[in-house]
Design a protein around this motif. Structure first.
Motif: not given
Length: 86
Positions: A37-43, A45-46, A49
């Motif tokens: 889930n953290e990686m999904r959020k990072d992707l 927001y990437e 941006n």
């Protein structure tokens, strides 16, 4: 808990995940759920941006184009020849 499946991971990842689970008082599957889930959020927001940066570039290009058009109108109103010489 939702349906469980088996996934192959490296021994190193398994060892690290077990340590995290133990240290954080989590179950092993919870560590993987949180990590994914953290990686999904990072992707997300990437991508967000990158899209915002592209929008900024498009707006800047449109502003520059509008400035050129306004300058050409101003020159034309002053009787200055506008255009490219051939």
């Amino acid at each position: 808990m939702s349906e469980v499946i088996t996934t192959r991971i490296s021994r190193r990842t398994h060892t690290l995940a077990k340590k995290i689970a133990r240290d954080q008082g989590l179950k092993l599957f919870e560590v993987f759920d949180l990590a994914v889930n953290e990686m999904r959020k990072d992707l997300f927001y990437e991508d967000f941006n990158k899209s915002n940066q592209r929008l900024k570039e498009v707006r800047e290009a449109a502003k520059a184009e509008e400035e050129i058009i306004q300058d050409q109108k101003r020159r034309k109103s002053l009787g200055i020849k506008v255009g490219i010489k051939e």
